[in-house]
Write an enzyme that holds these catalytic residues in place. Structure first.
Site, PDB file in Angstrom:
ATOM      1  N   LYS A 196       0.834  -1.208   0.000  1.00 59.20           N
ATOM      2  CA  LYS A 196       0.000   0.000   0.000  1.00 59.20           C
ATOM      3  C   LYS A 196       0.867   1.255   0.000  1.00 59.20           C
ATOM      4  O   LYS A 196       0.577   2.222  -0.692  1.00 59.20           O
ATOM      5  CB  LYS A 196      -0.973  -0.011   1.176  1.00 59.20           C
ATOM      6  CG  LYS A 196      -2.086  -1.012   0.920  1.00 59.20           C
ATOM      7  CD  LYS A 196      -3.131  -1.056   1.999  1.00 59.20           C
ATOM      8  CE  LYS A 196      -4.211  -2.071   1.624  1.00 59.20           C
ATOM      9  NZ  LYS A 196      -4.736  -2.802   2.750  1.00 59.20           N
ATOM     10  N   LYS A 229      -4.487 -10.828  -9.831  1.00 65.47           N
ATOM     11  CA  LYS A 229      -5.444 -11.178  -8.781  1.00 65.47           C
ATOM     12  C   LYS A 229      -6.633 -10.217  -8.796  1.00 65.47           C
ATOM     13  O   LYS A 229      -6.439  -9.003  -8.871  1.00 65.47           O
ATOM     14  CB  LYS A 229      -4.719 -11.103  -7.429  1.00 65.47           C
ATOM     15  CG  LYS A 229      -5.555 -11.544  -6.265  1.00 65.47           C
ATOM     16  CD  LYS A 229      -5.061 -10.956  -4.951  1.00 65.47           C
ATOM     17  CE  LYS A 229      -6.240 -10.356  -4.262  1.00 65.47           C
ATOM     18  NZ  LYS A 229      -6.239  -9.891  -2.976  1.00 65.47           N
ATOM     19  N   LYS A 275     -10.327  -5.147  -5.430  1.00 67.72           N
ATOM     20  CA  LYS A 275     -10.924  -3.818  -5.630  1.00 67.72           C
ATOM     21  C   LYS A 275      -9.836  -2.781  -5.893  1.00 67.72           C
ATOM     22  O   LYS A 275     -10.042  -1.842  -6.639  1.00 67.72           O
ATOM     23  CB  LYS A 275     -11.790  -3.407  -4.447  1.00 67.72           C
ATOM     24  CG  LYS A 275     -11.011  -3.325  -3.160  1.00 67.72           C
ATOM     25  CD  LYS A 275     -11.891  -2.958  -2.005  1.00 67.72           C
ATOM     26  CE  LYS A 275     -11.207  -3.252  -0.692  1.00 67.72           C
ATOM     27  NZ  LYS A 275     -11.367  -4.596  -0.196  1.00 67.72           N
TER      28      LYS A 275
END
Ligand code: ADP
Ligand code: TRP
Length: 321
Positions: A111, A189, A192
């Site tokens: 992230k 993969k 979202k």
């Protein structure tokens, strides 16, 4: 009887990856163990800062589970935040957890690499997840493969605590679904955060658009195609019977079969597979009092269990006498 626990963050509409990687087996497991499933709204606060969105998404996940077959008589469904004991346990566990453990977390590093400015909650996310798992003395935690490291961390944290203060926490084990990594429309993969999802409850043109957006190579219609490197085929495998899968495989290998045709076959399968759940979801959405009642009752049971473990933890570390 094994105690089974899992959570799902209310951060967006559920997709095929969530369903085949996690939710499908959560629902199947209600026949085999004592199940606790929760909507991880404390976790979602690390990325969702709009109260209305968080409330709506939280209820949405509960509706999704009930529509997809969760039976509240068999499995306990609740909101994470209805068991605030878990936040106290997070603190207690954080005092036995080394910084190094958290610094190695892939999902945090990913992230940050994507450019988001992390809050402290995102950094300590795995400790809250460990508390979720350990507070219910869970035996098994069914998840997709991206969560494996978090479960290993929960095992480590349980070990640190037990070594420091004596045995309190059972060691949990991860349970992977047979399809732990469902591909998204771009072949990576489904997630979202990659904007490559096919939502479970999409219908009509939205569903068609998502399926038609699956990226394929530009081989001409006549050319034989490798089914194993082909996302349409890999998704079709999740829905079709063994004979239907073999038939599509042969068609691809023999040539003269195009991706457009395969996408239409996939679209029909997805549409039919989720039709009953879509109908149930619409019914439930008109009876939100019932959904709220399920969540409240679930929380009551979960909270009782959580309080027992928290009491033992407080005693072990010298807070209570
Ligand atoms: P996302 O990757 O879209 O953010 P979450 O992290 O909220 O999804 O995942 C919720 C659950 O669904 C987790 O148990 C996760 O392992 C599983 N999951 C998510 N994406 C996939 C996927 N593509 N394949 C298999 N399981 C998945
Ligand atoms: N981190 C999980 C996810 O993003 C959600 C989660 C929170 C969870 N607490 C949990 C999963 C405890 C299993 C057990 O998917």
């Amino acid at each position: 009887m094994k105690r089974i626990l899992s959570g799902i963050q209310p951060t967006s509409k559920i997709h095929l990856g969530n369903y085949f990687g996690a939710i499908k087996q959560h629902i199947e497991l209600q026949e085999q163990g004592e199940c606790f499933y929760f909507v991880a709204n404390y976790h979602a606060l690390t990325s969702v800062n709009d109260p209305k969105t968080l409330r709506e998404n939280t209820l949405d996940i509960a509706l999704d589970y009930l529509a997809l077959g969760l039976d509240p008589e068999k499995a306990c469904l609740f909101r994470q935040s209805d068991v605030p004991e878990v936040t106290e346990l997070t603190w207690l566990l954080s005092t036995v957890t080394g910084m190094g453990l958290l610094e190695r977390a892939h999902s945090f590093k990913d992230k940050v690499a994507k450019g988001i400015t992390p809050n402290v909650g995102l950094f300590t996310y795995p400790i809250l997840m460990a508390a979720d798992i350990l507070i219910y003395q869970s035996d098994l935690v069914p998840v997709g493969s991206d969560q494996l490291q978090h479960i290993e961390m929960a095992q480590d944290i349980a070990g640190y605590f037990n070594n420091t203060y004596g045995y309190v926490f059972k060691r949990p084990e991860a349970l992977l679904s047979p399809t732990p990594k469902v591909p998204g429309t771009d072949g990576q993969k489904m997630s979202k955060s990659y904007h490559n999802t096919i939502p479970v409850f999409a219908e009509d043109s939205a569903l068609r658009k998502a399926v038609m957006s699956i990226v394929t190579d530009s081989l001409p219609l006549e050319a034989p195609k490798d089914p194993d490197c082909n996302t349409v085929y890999r998704l079709y495998e999740l829905f079709a019977s063994a004979d239907e899968i073999a038939e599509m495989r042969n068609r691809f290998l023999s040539g003269g079969y195009g991706y457009g045709q395969a996408k239409r076959a996939l679209l029909e399968k997805i549409d039919a597979y989720f039709a009953p759940a879509r109908a149930r979801r619409k019914e439930l959405a008109s009876n939100l009092d019932y959904v709220e009642q399920v969540l409240r009752q679930g929380a009551q049971k979960a909270r009782h269990e959580a309080a027992l473990t928290l009491k033992a933890t407080r005693l072990a570390c010298g807070l209570d006498t």
